[in-house]
Design a protein around this motif. Structure first.
Motif, PDB file in Angstrom:
ATOM      1  N   THR A   1       3.071   4.033   1.955  1.00  0.00           N
ATOM      2  CA  THR A   1       2.992   4.607   0.612  1.00  0.00           C
ATOM      3  C   THR A   1       4.103   4.068  -0.277  1.00  0.00           C
ATOM      4  N   ASP A   2       5.323   4.025   0.244  1.00  0.00           N
ATOM      5  CA  ASP A   2       6.457   3.532  -0.546  1.00  0.00           C
ATOM      6  C   ASP A   2       6.314   2.048  -0.864  1.00  0.00           C
ATOM      7  N   MET A   3       5.905   1.266   0.130  1.00  0.00           N
ATOM      8  CA  MET A   3       5.773  -0.177  -0.089  1.00  0.00           C
ATOM      9  C   MET A   3       4.660  -0.487  -1.081  1.00  0.00           C
ATOM     10  N   ALA A   4       3.525   0.198  -0.949  1.00  0.00           N
ATOM     11  CA  ALA A   4       2.418  -0.047  -1.865  1.00  0.00           C
ATOM     12  C   ALA A   4       2.807   0.295  -3.297  1.00  0.00           C
ATOM     13  N   ALA A   5       3.657   1.308  -3.458  1.00  0.00           N
ATOM     14  CA  ALA A   5       4.094   1.704  -4.794  1.00  0.00           C
ATOM     15  C   ALA A   5       5.096   0.729  -5.390  1.00  0.00           C
ATOM     16  N   GLU A   6       5.890   0.077  -4.541  1.00  0.00           N
ATOM     17  CA  GLU A   6       6.998  -0.732  -5.023  1.00  0.00           C
ATOM     18  C   GLU A   6       6.699  -2.232  -5.063  1.00  0.00           C
ATOM     19  N   SER A   7       5.755  -2.710  -4.262  1.00  0.00           N
ATOM     20  CA  SER A   7       5.542  -4.151  -4.148  1.00  0.00           C
ATOM     21  C   SER A   7       4.768  -4.710  -5.339  1.00  0.00           C
ATOM     22  N   PRO A   8       5.154  -5.882  -5.839  1.00  0.00           N
ATOM     23  CA  PRO A   8       4.357  -6.539  -6.883  1.00  0.00           C
ATOM     24  C   PRO A   8       3.041  -7.078  -6.330  1.00  0.00           C
ATOM     25  N   TYR A   9       2.910  -7.115  -4.998  1.00  0.00           N
ATOM     26  CA  TYR A   9       1.684  -7.605  -4.358  1.00  0.00           C
ATOM     27  C   TYR A   9       0.987  -6.461  -3.618  1.00  0.00           C
ATOM     28  N   SER A  10       0.965  -5.300  -4.227  1.00  0.00           N
ATOM     29  CA  SER A  10       0.500  -4.075  -3.585  1.00  0.00           C
ATOM     30  C   SER A  10      -0.963  -4.161  -3.159  1.00  0.00           C
ATOM     31  N   LEU A  11      -1.269  -3.552  -1.996  1.00  0.00           N
ATOM     32  CA  LEU A  11      -2.644  -3.438  -1.529  1.00  0.00           C
ATOM     33  C   LEU A  11      -3.016  -1.970  -1.339  1.00  0.00           C
ATOM     34  N   SER A  12      -2.661  -1.370  -0.200  1.00  0.00           N
ATOM     35  CA  SER A  12      -3.140  -0.027   0.080  1.00  0.00           C
ATOM     36  C   SER A  12      -2.080   0.803   0.792  1.00  0.00           C
ATOM     37  N   ASN A  13      -2.080   2.093   0.526  1.00  0.00           N
ATOM     38  CA  ASN A  13      -1.214   2.995   1.285  1.00  0.00           C
ATOM     39  C   ASN A  13      -1.989   3.706   2.396  1.00  0.00           C
ATOM     40  N   ASP A  14      -3.260   3.340   2.601  1.00  0.00           N
ATOM     41  CA  ASP A  14      -4.067   3.901   3.676  1.00  0.00           C
ATOM     42  C   ASP A  14      -3.765   3.209   5.001  1.00  0.00           C
ATOM     43  N   LEU A  15      -4.242   3.800   6.088  1.00  0.00           N
ATOM     44  CA  LEU A  15      -4.121   3.210   7.418  1.00  0.00           C
ATOM     45  C   LEU A  15      -5.506   2.790   7.906  1.00  0.00           C
ATOM     46  N   PHE A  16      -5.524   1.777   8.786  1.00  0.00           N
ATOM     47  CA  PHE A  16      -6.788   1.180   9.196  1.00  0.00           C
ATOM     48  C   PHE A  16      -6.796   0.910  10.697  1.00  0.00           C
ATOM     49  N   VAL A  17      -7.996   0.753  11.238  1.00  0.00           N
ATOM     50  CA  VAL A  17      -8.185   0.268  12.599  1.00  0.00           C
ATOM     51  C   VAL A  17      -9.127  -0.933  12.540  1.00  0.00           C
ATOM     52  N   PHE A  18      -8.977  -1.848  13.483  1.00  0.00           N
ATOM     53  CA  PHE A  18      -9.792  -3.061  13.526  1.00  0.00           C
ATOM     54  C   PHE A  18     -10.828  -2.900  14.636  1.00  0.00           C
ATOM     55  N   ARG A  19     -12.109  -2.910  14.253  1.00  0.00           N
ATOM     56  CA  ARG A  19     -13.185  -2.772  15.225  1.00  0.00           C
ATOM     57  C   ARG A  19     -14.322  -3.720  14.869  1.00  0.00           C
ATOM     58  N   ASP A  20     -14.756  -4.496  15.866  1.00  0.00           N
ATOM     59  CA  ASP A  20     -15.919  -5.380  15.692  1.00  0.00           C
ATOM     60  C   ASP A  20     -15.767  -6.304  14.489  1.00  0.00           C
ATOM     61  N   GLY A  21     -14.557  -6.867  14.336  1.00  0.00           N
ATOM     62  CA  GLY A  21     -14.330  -7.817  13.266  1.00  0.00           C
ATOM     63  C   GLY A  21     -14.206  -7.215  11.879  1.00  0.00           C
ATOM     64  N   ASP A  22     -13.983  -5.908  11.799  1.00  0.00           N
ATOM     65  CA  ASP A  22     -13.943  -5.225  10.500  1.00  0.00           C
ATOM     66  C   ASP A  22     -12.756  -4.291  10.448  1.00  0.00           C
ATOM     67  N   LEU A  23     -12.301  -3.988   9.251  1.00  0.00           N
ATOM     68  CA  LEU A  23     -11.222  -3.022   9.048  1.00  0.00           C
ATOM     69  C   LEU A  23     -11.825  -1.711   8.581  1.00  0.00           C
ATOM     70  N   LEU A  24     -11.662  -0.675   9.391  1.00  0.00           N
ATOM     71  CA  LEU A  24     -12.181   0.637   9.070  1.00  0.00           C
ATOM     72  C   LEU A  24     -11.028   1.577   8.723  1.00  0.00           C
ATOM     73  N   ALA A  25     -11.320   2.560   7.893  1.00  0.00           N
ATOM     74  CA  ALA A  25     -10.309   3.555   7.567  1.00  0.00           C
ATOM     75  C   ALA A  25      -9.974   4.365   8.809  1.00  0.00           C
ATOM     76  N   PHE A  26      -8.669   4.567   9.041  1.00  0.00           N
ATOM     77  CA  PHE A  26      -8.221   5.397  10.167  1.00  0.00           C
ATOM     78  C   PHE A  26      -8.382   6.859   9.774  1.00  0.00           C
ATOM     79  N   THR A  27      -9.103   7.603  10.592  1.00  0.00           N
ATOM     80  CA  THR A  27      -9.422   8.986  10.266  1.00  0.00           C
ATOM     81  C   THR A  27      -8.663   9.985  11.103  1.00  0.00           C
ATOM     82  N   GLY A  28      -7.686   9.515  11.867  1.00  0.00           N
ATOM     83  CA  GLY A  28      -6.924  10.403  12.724  1.00  0.00           C
ATOM     84  C   GLY A  28      -5.931  11.238  11.944  1.00  0.00           C
ATOM     85  N   PRO A  29      -5.131  12.001  12.639  1.00  0.00           N
ATOM     86  CA  PRO A  29      -4.154  12.882  11.978  1.00  0.00           C
ATOM     87  C   PRO A  29      -3.044  12.095  11.298  1.00  0.00           C
TER      88      PRO A  29
END
Length: 289
Positions: free
Chosen positions: A261-289
């Motif tokens: 969250t802090d890096m995404a807010a501060e970086s000039p090359y910002s992407l996402s403050n979400d978390l992800f998992v890699f499955r079957d060649g794809d990036l899915l949103a991490f839905t855990g706690p």
């Protein structure tokens, strides 16, 4: 904020007892001076973050920023301080060779946000109101999350430009063929340079380039180098940041979310403050706690 220290613990210190050992800042200054001497850019800039992770940057003739992160070079120097100049020359030469091809630009995948695409297309529509969708200079590929997507660039080592329909024509309109080529190029050109920092189930990627985030697309090729509790969870807060911890590391997940969250807010090359998992060649949103 001391972002990476908060995630990975105490900042490492040089292990050598040599009292004449350059610190990270002095090494960066020496590296920048050598870049100026060897490559002759008009201006060489030194940047650092809160963990003393230094980079040396300059602008190519084509206007693209060239960036050398110094983590690996400085680690090599600390192990062999008597060969300072040779190490610096070697890293500059290797980086210069790695970011250039002999004949033509290389197609590579770049992770961007859907918000970036919407804003970019709107700017193009305002500038060229009669343009058709096929004439827009962006080819994209969706990912199975609500925030990120893949776009493609041609990287000559001196400049980058987004891939549009004219490049796709070379593949007979086959987007899958273009995507496979981009991943193959990324694996061939940059995977050998990927290094993992950290430990105890918490890591971040260093690559000395602009493609740290893109290496999430090759996760299956370096997954075995990680030891995490549970499924690997990835944070991709910026173009040059990729961090990982395990889904069962509750404390680590909390820190990873905050750092992202802090890096995404501060970086000039910002992407996402979400978390992800890699499955079957794809990036899915991490839905855990």
């Amino acid at each position: 904020m001391e972002l990476l220290r908060r995630l990975f613990g105490k900042k490492p210190t040089p292990s050598s007892g040599n009292g004449n050992l350059l610190d990270a800042k002095a090494f960066a200054q020496r590296y920048a001076a050598t870049v100026k001497e060897l490559l002759g850019p008009a201006e060489v800039r030194i940047q650092s973050d809160d963990t003393n992770r230094f980079s040396v940057r300059w602008d190519s003739e084509g206007g693209w920023e060239i960036c050398h992160f110094l983590d690996n070079a400085y680690d090599t120097y600390r192990r062999d301080p008597d060969n300072l100049d040779q190490i610096i020359h070697t890293y500059i030469r290797n980086q210069d060779q790695a970011t250039q091809t002999q004949d033509e630009a290389v197609v590579l995948p770049v992770i961007k946000t859907r918000a970036w695409l919407d804003a970019s297309l709107e700017q193009m529509r305002q500038a060229f109101p009669d343009a058709t969708p096929d004439q827009m200079p962006f080819l994209t590929r969706p990912l199975s999350n609500d925030e990120l997507l893949i776009t493609y660039v041609e990287d000559s080592g001196e400049q980058m430009r987004f891939v549009g329909g004219e490049v796709l024509e070379k593949f007979g309109g086959d987007r899958e063929a273009l995507h496979r080529l981009a991943l193959d190029n990324l694996q061939r050109q940059w995977l050998p340079h990927l290094q993992l920092k950290g430990g105890d189930g918490r890591y971040f990627v260093t690559l000395d380039t602009n493609y740290e985030a893109s290496m999430a697309l090759l996760f299956e090729h370096w997954r075995e180098r990680l030891e995490v509790a549970g499924e690997p969870v990835l944070a991709i807060p910026a173009r040059d940041r990729l961090m990982i911890c395990g889904s069962e590391d509750k404390e680590g997940l909390g820190k990873l979310r905050q750092v992202a969250t802090d890096m995404a807010a501060e970086s000039p090359y910002s992407l996402s403050n979400d978390l992800f998992v890699f499955r079957d060649g794809d990036l899915l949103a991490f839905t855990g706690p």
